[in-house]
Every structure is written in C-alpha cells, then in structure tokens.
Design a protein around this motif. Structure first.
Motif, PDB file in Angstrom:
ATOM      1  N   MET A  22       0.834  -1.198   0.000  1.00  0.00           N
ATOM      2  CA  MET A  22       0.000   0.000   0.000  1.00  0.00           C
ATOM      3  C   MET A  22       0.872   1.253   0.000  1.00  0.00           C
ATOM      4  SD  MET A  22      -0.920   2.456   2.468  1.00  0.00           S
ATOM      5  CE  MET A  22      -0.806   1.570   4.018  1.00  0.00           C
ATOM      6  N   ALA A  23       1.968   1.242   0.774  1.00  0.00           N
ATOM      7  CA  ALA A  23       2.862   2.400   0.827  1.00  0.00           C
ATOM      8  C   ALA A  23       3.525   2.649  -0.521  1.00  0.00           C
ATOM      9  CB  ALA A  23       3.920   2.192   1.916  1.00  0.00           C
ATOM     10  N   ILE A  24       3.866   1.577  -1.223  1.00  0.00           N
ATOM     11  CA  ILE A  24       4.442   1.737  -2.567  1.00  0.00           C
ATOM     12  C   ILE A  24       3.429   2.398  -3.492  1.00  0.00           C
ATOM     13  CG2 ILE A  24       5.270   0.508  -4.616  1.00  0.00           C
ATOM     14  CD1 ILE A  24       6.467  -1.588  -2.700  1.00  0.00           C
ATOM     15  N   LYS A  25       2.181   1.919  -3.439  1.00  0.00           N
ATOM     16  CA  LYS A  25       1.137   2.503  -4.283  1.00  0.00           C
ATOM     17  C   LYS A  25       0.961   3.999  -3.996  1.00  0.00           C
ATOM     18  CE  LYS A  25      -1.851   0.771  -6.421  1.00  0.00           C
ATOM     19  NZ  LYS A  25      -2.112   0.659  -7.881  1.00  0.00           N
ATOM     20  N   LEU A  26       1.049   4.374  -2.731  1.00  0.00           N
ATOM     21  CA  LEU A  26       0.938   5.784  -2.384  1.00  0.00           C
ATOM     22  C   LEU A  26       2.125   6.583  -2.924  1.00  0.00           C
ATOM     23  CD1 LEU A  26      -0.286   5.690   1.334  1.00  0.00           C
ATOM     24  CD2 LEU A  26      -1.573   6.540  -0.637  1.00  0.00           C
ATOM     25  N   GLY A  27       3.325   6.037  -2.739  1.00  0.00           N
ATOM     26  CA  GLY A  27       4.531   6.784  -3.082  1.00  0.00           C
ATOM     27  C   GLY A  27       4.740   6.999  -4.563  1.00  0.00           C
ATOM     28  N   VAL A  28       4.359   6.024  -5.390  1.00  0.00           N
ATOM     29  CA  VAL A  28       4.605   6.169  -6.831  1.00  0.00           C
ATOM     30  C   VAL A  28       3.711   7.234  -7.458  1.00  0.00           C
ATOM     31  CG1 VAL A  28       5.497   3.830  -7.167  1.00  0.00           C
ATOM     32  CG2 VAL A  28       3.023   4.247  -7.345  1.00  0.00           C
ATOM     33  N   PRO A  32       8.943   9.081  -9.424  1.00  0.00           N
ATOM     34  CA  PRO A  32       9.134   7.973 -10.358  1.00  0.00           C
ATOM     35  C   PRO A  32       9.453   6.683  -9.610  1.00  0.00           C
ATOM     36  CG  PRO A  32      10.299   9.931 -11.106  1.00  0.00           C
ATOM     37  CD  PRO A  32       9.822  10.217  -9.714  1.00  0.00           C
ATOM     38  N   PRO A  33       8.967   5.540 -10.094  1.00  0.00           N
ATOM     39  CA  PRO A  33       9.038   4.305  -9.308  1.00  0.00           C
ATOM     40  C   PRO A  33      10.445   3.831  -8.966  1.00  0.00           C
ATOM     41  CG  PRO A  33       8.303   3.866 -11.562  1.00  0.00           C
ATOM     42  CD  PRO A  33       8.261   5.340 -11.378  1.00  0.00           C
ATOM     43  N   VAL A  34      11.356   3.827  -9.930  1.00  0.00           N
ATOM     44  CA  VAL A  34      12.700   3.310  -9.655  1.00  0.00           C
ATOM     45  C   VAL A  34      13.466   4.279  -8.758  1.00  0.00           C
ATOM     46  CG1 VAL A  34      14.863   2.478 -10.666  1.00  0.00           C
ATOM     47  CG2 VAL A  34      12.694   2.044 -11.839  1.00  0.00           C
ATOM     48  N   LEU A  35      13.291   5.571  -8.968  1.00  0.00           N
ATOM     49  CA  LEU A  35      13.913   6.557  -8.086  1.00  0.00           C
ATOM     50  C   LEU A  35      13.348   6.428  -6.681  1.00  0.00           C
ATOM     51  CD1 LEU A  35      15.776   8.982  -7.667  1.00  0.00           C
ATOM     52  CD2 LEU A  35      13.887  10.461  -8.409  1.00  0.00           C
ATOM     53  N   PHE A  36      12.062   6.185  -6.555  1.00  0.00           N
ATOM     54  CA  PHE A  36      11.426   5.962  -5.261  1.00  0.00           C
ATOM     55  C   PHE A  36      12.076   4.775  -4.550  1.00  0.00           C
ATOM     56  CE2 PHE A  36       7.103   4.649  -3.238  1.00  0.00           C
ATOM     57  CZ  PHE A  36       7.545   5.083  -2.004  1.00  0.00           C
ATOM     58  N   VAL A 219       6.158  10.256   4.228  1.00  0.00           N
ATOM     59  CA  VAL A 219       5.738   9.165   5.110  1.00  0.00           C
ATOM     60  C   VAL A 219       5.935   7.820   4.411  1.00  0.00           C
ATOM     61  CG1 VAL A 219       3.752   8.087   6.231  1.00  0.00           C
ATOM     62  CG2 VAL A 219       4.146  10.544   6.478  1.00  0.00           C
ATOM     63  N   SER A 220       5.629   7.744   3.116  1.00  0.00           N
ATOM     64  CA  SER A 220       5.789   6.497   2.371  1.00  0.00           C
ATOM     65  C   SER A 220       7.239   6.051   2.345  1.00  0.00           C
ATOM     66  CB  SER A 220       5.270   6.661   0.942  1.00  0.00           C
ATOM     67  OG  SER A 220       3.894   6.946   0.920  1.00  0.00           O
ATOM     68  N   VAL A 221       8.137   6.983   2.048  1.00  0.00           N
ATOM     69  CA  VAL A 221       9.563   6.647   1.993  1.00  0.00           C
ATOM     70  C   VAL A 221      10.070   6.204   3.362  1.00  0.00           C
ATOM     71  CG1 VAL A 221      11.881   7.575   1.631  1.00  0.00           C
ATOM     72  CG2 VAL A 221      10.070   8.123   0.013  1.00  0.00           C
ATOM     73  N   VAL A 222       9.748   6.973   4.389  1.00  0.00           N
ATOM     74  CA  VAL A 222      10.222   6.648   5.738  1.00  0.00           C
ATOM     75  C   VAL A 222       9.655   5.309   6.201  1.00  0.00           C
ATOM     76  CG1 VAL A 222      10.171   7.355   8.150  1.00  0.00           C
ATOM     77  CG2 VAL A 222      10.612   9.054   6.363  1.00  0.00           C
ATOM     78  N   TYR A 223       8.387   5.078   5.950  1.00  0.00           N
ATOM     79  CA  TYR A 223       7.770   3.822   6.379  1.00  0.00           C
ATOM     80  C   TYR A 223       8.443   2.632   5.698  1.00  0.00           C
ATOM     81  CZ  TYR A 223       4.323   0.265   7.466  1.00  0.00           C
ATOM     82  OH  TYR A 223       3.720  -0.884   7.907  1.00  0.00           O
ATOM     83  N   LEU A 224       8.654   2.734   4.387  1.00  0.00           N
ATOM     84  CA  LEU A 224       9.261   1.630   3.655  1.00  0.00           C
ATOM     85  C   LEU A 224      10.708   1.409   4.064  1.00  0.00           C
ATOM     86  CD1 LEU A 224       7.787   2.334   0.113  1.00  0.00           C
ATOM     87  CD2 LEU A 224       7.316   0.335   1.520  1.00  0.00           C
ATOM     88  N   ALA A 225      11.461   2.494   4.248  1.00  0.00           N
ATOM     89  CA  ALA A 225      12.881   2.365   4.564  1.00  0.00           C
ATOM     90  C   ALA A 225      13.121   1.906   5.984  1.00  0.00           C
ATOM     91  CB  ALA A 225      13.586   3.706   4.320  1.00  0.00           C
TER      92      ALA A 225
END
Length: 310
Positions: A22-28, A32-36, A219-225
């Motif tokens: 879900m966090a990936i879907k929010l962040g993209v 851009p997906p690969v940069l994300f 929030v998406s980046v921090v949550y995923l990382a």
C-alpha cells in the motif's frame, strides 16, 4: 512465552511487509518508481549497515566470494526486484501485488532443482509447481480480454520481481561465501540502492524534476525504509533463527492479507474472486512443493514433544 512472542513477531512482520505494498502505491503517485525504490534503499542501507556493524561479527565482505555474493544480492534481490515491483505496482492493487510476490518460494524451489544438483524433484513437487503457475494465471488474468496484452504488463513486472528474488536467493547458495546472512543483506541493500539510482538515471521516463515532495510521499519513503525494510529484516532474521526456513516462508501467504486490508482501507481497493482463488491455489502449490520437509518437521516435533498418553 516464546511461542506467543514468535507468533507476535510473525504477525508484526506480516503487517509491515503487507502494508508496504500500500505504501508503494501511495509513493509512486509522487515520484518515479525506480527513483522511489532507490531513495528507500539509500535510507535502509545506512540503517542496516549500522545495525549489522553493531550486532554481528562477520558482516564485512572479505573475499572475492563474499563480494560476488553481495553483487548477486544487490543486482537480483534488491535492484531488479524492486525496480520491477515498483513499476508493476502502478498497475495492480496492493493485494494482487502481494499475491504474485507470494510465488517467490515456489519459484525458488523450481530454480533450486535446476541450479542445485543435490535437490530432487518428484511428481508431487512437479504438481505443486504447476499449481503455483495456475494460481498466477487466476490472479493476473484480466476480467476483460479487450486489451489482454496491456492488462498483463503490470502483473508481468511484479511476477518478474518475484522471479528475480527467487533466482537470486538460489544463486547465492551456489557461492561458497563466508559472509553472514545479515551482512550480505545489508551490503546488498546499500549497493542495490546505487544500482537503482543508475537504473533510474537511465530511464527516459524518470527525472528528479518529477518528484513532488508531499507529507504522504515523505511518510511512504520513511515507512518503507525504516519499518518495512530495516525493522522488518531484523524481525525476519530473528524468526529465521528461531523457526527455520519452512515456517518463515509462510509469511509470503500472510502478507497478502494485510496488503489487501490496507489497500482497501487506505486506497479503496478491492480483490476479486479470481484473485482470492488464485491465492489459495498458489498456497496449495507451496504445500505440495514443501510436503516432504513439512512432514519431516512435523515428525521431528512429535518426537521432541511426545504426548502423554498415561
């Protein structure tokens, strides 16, 4: 108490990895997906290298085999896996993405039969492998066939991600390396982040100018990382040591539950009947592939914990 603790950690890991879709879907939506993916692993790589340096002894690559292991992990398990996953997640729901990634243990078993001579492949295991691919067909096949090729592109990217991590995990087993698993993953994460930046720079469709800095993106980046990657892998390694590979592989089949729920709650996504049926078929395929190991594990459990019949 340890059983309750292990169960709690298993559920927490399932939650962290499930909600990551879900966090990936929010962040993209904001970068851009690969940069994300690259930014995610920039942070995760720093955190994980610091963790293994502080907690383990054999964490630094020292030999050519160690560095080859790191390179395979960085290329297949981190860079290609995440590039394909983040691109594919743009076109599938969180639940479907998690179900397709759940093919990883099945694909890894198939690759191991080819690359590891000591592995044997019987009739039941062959049926299990076929069940896995049948399940993928149910999950990925679109309801409408009017644009079949276009509809299958995103699921194909996600399934390719599962194939990369499965092939990478088996390929690493062929390398006679002395680096610990935690060190391998930490270094692979850091090097994989660099590879993802190179891949992003080489994609004409991606540019730093396309990044929109919003609270949701941060929030998406921090949550995923931090949570899905760094904390998630710490939990994973602890459970791997305590439970073993068979039990921890089951997380692949609890993750879609949390992915679907979080996608429904946050993104208003749904999961159709065919996808649910495909998930069940994939899980049956996993049980058939692992039936020998599961039977041995159950037998060992009965021997170590005999029932009092007096």
């Amino acid at each position: 108490m340890s059983t309750i603790r292990d169960g709690g950690l298993f559920l927490l890991l399932s939650f962290l990895w499930g909600t990551s879709f879900m966090a990936i879907k929010l962040g993209v939506e904001f970068m851009p997906p690969v940069l994300f993916a690259a930014v995610r692993y920039d942070i995760a790589g720093i955190l994980m290298l610091g963790y293994v340096a502080a907690t383990t002894g054999e964490w630094r690559p020292r030999s050519r085999a160690d560095w080859l292991t790191v390179l395979v992990g960085a290329t297949l398990i981190i860079a290609l896996y995440n590039a394909f996953l983040f691109i594919g997640q743009q076109g599938v729901t969180s639940g479907v993405g998690a179900i397709l990634i759940g093919m990883n243990p099945i694909l890894a078993t198939g690759f191991s039969r080819v690359l590891l001579p000591q592995e044997q492949f019987g009739g039941i295991e062959t049926v299990g492998l076929l069940f896995g691919f049948l399940g993928v067909g149910l999950v990925a096949f679109p309801e409408s066939t009017s644009s079949l090729a276009a509809d299958l592109i995103a699921p194909a990217f996600v399934l390719s991600a599962a194939g990369c991590v499965a092939f990478g995990s088996v390929a690493i087993q062929r390398i006679d390396s002395d680096i610990g698993t935690e060190g391998m993953v930490a270094w692979s994460t850091a090097v994989g982040a660099l590879l993802l930046h190179v891949m992003s720079a080489g994609r004409p469709a991606e540019s730093v100018a396309d990044v929109t800095v919003t609270p949701v993106a941060i929030v998406s980046v921090v949550y995923l990382a931090v949570f899905a990657s760094a904390v998630g892998y710490v939990i994973y390694f602890e459970l791997l040591d305590r439970l073993g590979a068979i039990e921890i592989n089951l997380v692949s089949y609890s993750v879609p539950v949390f992915a679907t729920l979080s996608g429904w709650l946050v993104l208003d996504e749904s999961l159709d009947t065919a996808a649910i049926a495909g998930f069940v078929v994939i899980f049956v395929g996993f049980l058939l592939l692992k039936q020998g190991l599961i039977r041995d594990r159950l037998s060992a459990g009965r021997e170590t914990n005999p029932t009092d019949r007096s």
